[in-house]
Design an enzyme around this catalytic site. Structure first.
Site, PDB file in Angstrom:
ATOM      1  N   HIS A 202      53.431 110.395  99.702  1.00  0.00           N
ATOM      2  CA  HIS A 202      52.832 109.134 100.134  1.00  0.00           C
ATOM      3  C   HIS A 202      51.329 109.084  99.917  1.00  0.00           C
ATOM      4  CE1 HIS A 202      56.844 108.429 101.671  1.00  0.00           C
ATOM      5  NE2 HIS A 202      56.537 107.177 101.402  1.00  0.00           N
ATOM      6  N   ARG A 309      55.457  98.045 103.500  1.00  0.00           N
ATOM      7  CA  ARG A 309      55.704  99.303 104.219  1.00  0.00           C
ATOM      8  C   ARG A 309      55.083  99.179 105.617  1.00  0.00           C
ATOM      9  NH1 ARG A 309      54.951 101.841  98.781  1.00  0.00           N
ATOM     10  NH2 ARG A 309      56.651 103.331  98.478  1.00  0.00           N
ATOM     11  N   ARG A 346      59.881  95.819 105.415  1.00  0.00           N
ATOM     12  CA  ARG A 346      60.724  96.979 105.709  1.00  0.00           C
ATOM     13  C   ARG A 346      60.424  97.451 107.120  1.00  0.00           C
ATOM     14  NH1 ARG A 346      60.285 102.424 102.273  1.00  0.00           N
ATOM     15  NH2 ARG A 346      58.334 102.669 103.386  1.00  0.00           N
ATOM     16  N   GLU A 449      68.516 104.823  99.180  1.00  0.00           N
ATOM     17  CA  GLU A 449      67.634 105.979  98.965  1.00  0.00           C
ATOM     18  C   GLU A 449      68.372 107.288  99.188  1.00  0.00           C
ATOM     19  OE1 GLU A 449      63.656 105.104 100.647  1.00  0.00           O
ATOM     20  OE2 GLU A 449      64.750 104.436 102.405  1.00  0.00           O
ATOM     21  N   ASN A 472      62.100 106.784  94.883  1.00  0.00           N
ATOM     22  CA  ASN A 472      61.321 107.968  95.289  1.00  0.00           C
ATOM     23  C   ASN A 472      62.189 108.901  96.129  1.00  0.00           C
ATOM     24  OD1 ASN A 472      59.283 106.466  94.194  1.00  0.00           O
ATOM     25  ND2 ASN A 472      58.472 105.786  96.161  1.00  0.00           N
ATOM     26  N   ASP A 473      62.854 108.301  97.116  1.00  0.00           N
ATOM     27  CA  ASP A 473      63.713 109.123  97.960  1.00  0.00           C
ATOM     28  C   ASP A 473      65.057 109.399  97.304  1.00  0.00           C
ATOM     29  OD1 ASP A 473      62.263 109.883 100.252  1.00  0.00           O
ATOM     30  OD2 ASP A 473      62.301 107.826 100.968  1.00  0.00           O
ATOM     31  N   ARG A 483      59.755 115.640  97.640  1.00  0.00           N
ATOM     32  CA  ARG A 483      58.866 114.867  96.753  1.00  0.00           C
ATOM     33  C   ARG A 483      57.397 115.185  96.969  1.00  0.00           C
ATOM     34  NH1 ARG A 483      59.879 108.858  99.397  1.00  0.00           N
ATOM     35  NH2 ARG A 483      57.789 108.277  98.734  1.00  0.00           N
ATOM     36  N   CYS A 520      62.243  99.349  94.214  1.00  0.00           N
ATOM     37  CA  CYS A 520      60.890  99.301  94.775  1.00  0.00           C
ATOM     38  C   CYS A 520      60.244 100.688  94.806  1.00  0.00           C
ATOM     39  CB  CYS A 520      60.890  98.683  96.167  1.00  0.00           C
ATOM     40  SG  CYS A 520      61.853  99.631  97.352  1.00  0.00           S
TER      41      CYS A 520
HETATM   42  C1  PEP Z   1      61.316 104.975  98.012  1.00  0.00           C
HETATM   43  O1  PEP Z   1      61.776 105.928  98.649  1.00  0.00           O
HETATM   44  O2  PEP Z   1      61.482 104.827  96.777  1.00  0.00           O
HETATM   45  C2  PEP Z   1      60.513 103.947  98.698  1.00  0.00           C
HETATM   46  C3  PEP Z   1      60.126 102.847  98.087  1.00  0.00           C
HETATM   47  O3  PEP Z   1      60.149 104.201  99.990  1.00  0.00           O
HETATM   48  P1  PEP Z   1      58.953 105.196 100.368  1.00  0.00           P
HETATM   49  O4  PEP Z   1      58.262 105.591  99.077  1.00  0.00           O
HETATM   50  O5  PEP Z   1      58.045 104.486 101.284  1.00  0.00           O
HETATM   51  O6  PEP Z   1      59.680 106.334 100.983  1.00  0.00           O
HETATM   52 MG    MG Z   2      61.733 105.875 100.814  1.00  0.00          MG
END
Ligand code: PEP
Ligand code: MG
Length: 594
Positions: A202, A309, A346, A449, A472-473, A483, A520
């Site tokens: 993040h 977010r 979200r 995710e 991402n997740d 990650r 996203c």
């Molecule tokens: C993701 O996991 O791709 C996502 C958009 O949420 P975050 O990056 O905030 O975990």
């Molecule tokens: Mg996520």
């Protein structure tokens, strides 16, 4: 002597400036420039704080009970000696007078210089005095904060008092927690370097949202780079060049100018509709962290917010959660700024590498929670805190009276979670009606995710209006790769066949069910993946506002129907990335951020 440090490129571009080393625990110390006319007042503040601490230490010493171990008195003497040593407050003056740093910043800058000297000492006893020095500095910072009548962290002052004409500054730290990164939004720093982190940690995501060059996962930059060194951040290659030669500097200045020209060129696409060569309209939405980011989203040509977010509203509050009213005001501000375009909010997604307070993800991992990425985070936490969740839902629903609002739930893995959410929605609607609050229709969506959600998508689709794929997740959990961990960053692979299969099937199933689907995660904002996602049938992308122009350029040059005919061969390949390069004729299927 010039040298280079390599890390993971997470936010592109070139930044050239002087290094500001900040200990991770002191990232929240106010950093701002003072005017020339404030120099003597700032010096006086530093001296006053020193005197306050001297008095504190003297008093402590005098009030020690007779039976206190004599080491305690000796320790207080050491602290007093360090406090009065010219190398601390005396040298701090240099940063205030010459560099116009505020007193807190000057003091922490000097601490970093001295800490390095202590680290290099041969004598173990002397080396260990670094901890004493840090304690003394903490006391002085505390005294400065008390005098200021505020907490040491003051994001507003950091953000607003930029001082034109100074050398650009680049932040170097072992780690920066996402909550602290928020304090640097629109700050005086032109780039970031950290020792830890991965491409989709993040901290990296916030750096990208700020659109400033950043390199993470360098492992030792904060040890090798000294306070005030000249540094180049090459955010495309993941390189950090310390003390560059004039020739190298000139080369990078040239590249900096080129990328500014490229940005200006792409910015002209702002009002061009995102339509492929074969006439397919593509939604390019924005990911935002704070309501104020909606302005940048509109400026970049976003046609909606695909991911707000909301957890960033919950951070840096010393444990206190935002009230319903405060959240409502924030959501309404984003909805109004988007002028009728949809805003996907979200629900709070804290946990893992996004702790609520300043505790870093590393600390969390090692000391407090067994495995935060798999723990009580996101919707799990919301359902475990029903009154917090209800307040957030009420605030979101109330904002829907002011424009189009969509509700997005993170980390869903069980149908029972969806049922509980739907129940909570109904209760909130009833409560709001009874209280006479207006609200509009709010579509419900879940994030895909967790692989389980992708695998059981047809079941989830029966209950929701839309889905948003959080790559991402999804990559993290499919490949079992943290990650945020640079040690396994090389295995974090969006091109992994298992990831591609889950992505392609999720997009296809949602479309077949007539439900809207978007991506996203960071893949959506990376032009290296635009052709691939279009080929899978994706028509809605959500990304940081700064990424919209280059993804739009890619969309304008794509033939979606042709790409769609090629996806099966890519998915069937042993080497999907290579196949995509050959099939799509793309030169750019490499990185996650370029
Ligand atoms: C993701 O996991 O791709 C996502 C958009 O949420 P975050 O990056 O905030 O975990
Ligand atoms: Mg996520």
């Amino acid at each position: 002597m010039s040298f280079q440090v390599f890390g993971i490129p997470v936010s592109r571009g070139v930044a050239i400036g002087r290094a500001v080393l900040v200990a991770s625990s002191r990232v929240d110390v106010a950093h701002y420039f003072i005017g020339e006319d404030q120099v003597s007042a700032e010096l006086a503040r530093a001296l006053r704080a020193r005197d306050v601490v001297a008095l504190e230490l003297e008093t402590l010493k005098n009030e020690l009970p007779d039976d206190a171990p004599h080491e305690l008195a000796a320790l207080l003497d050491v602290h007093l000696m360090l406090l009065h040593d010219d190398a601390l407050i005396g040298a701090t003056k240099h940063w205030i007078v010459e560099r116009r740093y505020n007193a807190e910043w000057a003091l922490s800058a000097q601490l970093e210089v001295l800490a390095r000297q202590f680290d290099e000492m041969e004598d173990e006893y002397l080396r260990e005095r670094k901890a004493d020095l840090e304690q003394v500095v903490e006391r002085v910072l505390g005294a400065l904060a008390r005098e200021q009548g505020q907490a040491t962290s003051d994001a507003a002052s950091v953000a607003q008092r930029d001082f034109a004409g100074e050398d650009p500054l680049l932040l170097v730290a072992a780690d920066i927690a996402p909550a602290d990164m928020m304090q640097f939004k629109r700050s005086i720093f032109h780039g970031f370097i950290t020792d830890i982190g991965g491409k989709t940690s993040h901290t990296a995501i916030v750096a990208r949202s700020m659109d400033i060059p950043a390199v993470v996962g360098t492992r030792e930059a904060s040890r090798l780079i000294r306070q005030d060194d000249w540094v180049i951040i090459d955010g495309d290659a993941g390189a950090v060049i310390v003390d560059p030669s004039p020739i190298v500097l000139e080369e990078y200045r040239f590249r900096q100018r080129q990328s500014e020209l490229e940005r200006a060129r792409l910015a002209r696409l702002r009002h061009t509709p995102a339509v492929t060569l074969d006439g397919q309209a593509i939604e390019l939405h924005a990911n935002i962290e704070l309501p104020a980011d909606a302005v940048a989203a509109v400026e970049a040509g976003a046609t909606g917010v695909g991911l707000f977010r909301s957890e960033f509203l919950f951070m840096n509050r010393e444990g206190e959660l935002p009230s319903e009213e405060e959240q409502f005001v924030a959501y309404r501000a984003a909805v109004e700024a988007m002028k009728g375009m949809p805003v996907t909010i979200r629900t709070v997604d804290v946990g893992a590498d996004k702790p609520l307070d300043r505790m870093s993800a590393t600390e969390l991992r090692h000391e407090h929670v067994l495995n935060p990425a798999m723990g009580l985070r996101a919707i799990r936490w919301s359902l475990a805190e029903p009154s917090m969740f209800r307040q957030q839902l009420r605030a979101i629903y109330r904002a829907s009276a002011f424009g189009k609002v969509r509700l997005l739930i993170p980390m869903v893995a069980h149908l029972s979670e969806v049922r509980q959410i739907i129940e909570a929605q109904k209760r909130v609607q009833q409560q709001l009606s009874e209280a006479g609050h207006a609200f509009g229709r709010v579509e419900l969506g879940v994030m895909i995710e967790i692989p389980a959600a992708a695998v059981m998508l047809p079941l989830l689709l029966r209950h929701v209006d839309f889905v948003s794929i959080g790559t991402n997740d999804l990559i993290q959990y499919t490949l079992a790769i943290d990650r945020a961990d640079e040690a396994v960053a090389h295995l974090y692979d969006p091109w992994h066949p298992a990831v591609l299969q889950l992505l392609a099937s999720s997009i296809a199933q949602a479309r077949a069910a007539g439900k809207s689907v978007s991506v996203c995660g960071e893949m959506a904002g990376d032009p290296a993946f635009t052709d691939l996602l279009l080929a899978m049938g994706l028509r809605s992308f959500s990304m940081h506002p700064s990424q919209i122009p280059s993804v739009k350029q890619r969309v304008l040059r794509a033939d979606a129907a042709r790409l769609g005919g090629l996806i099966d061969s890519v998915l069937a390949s042993d080497d999907p990335q290579r196949s995509a390069e050959l099939a799509f004729g793309s030169q750019r299927t490499a990185g996650l951020v370029q």
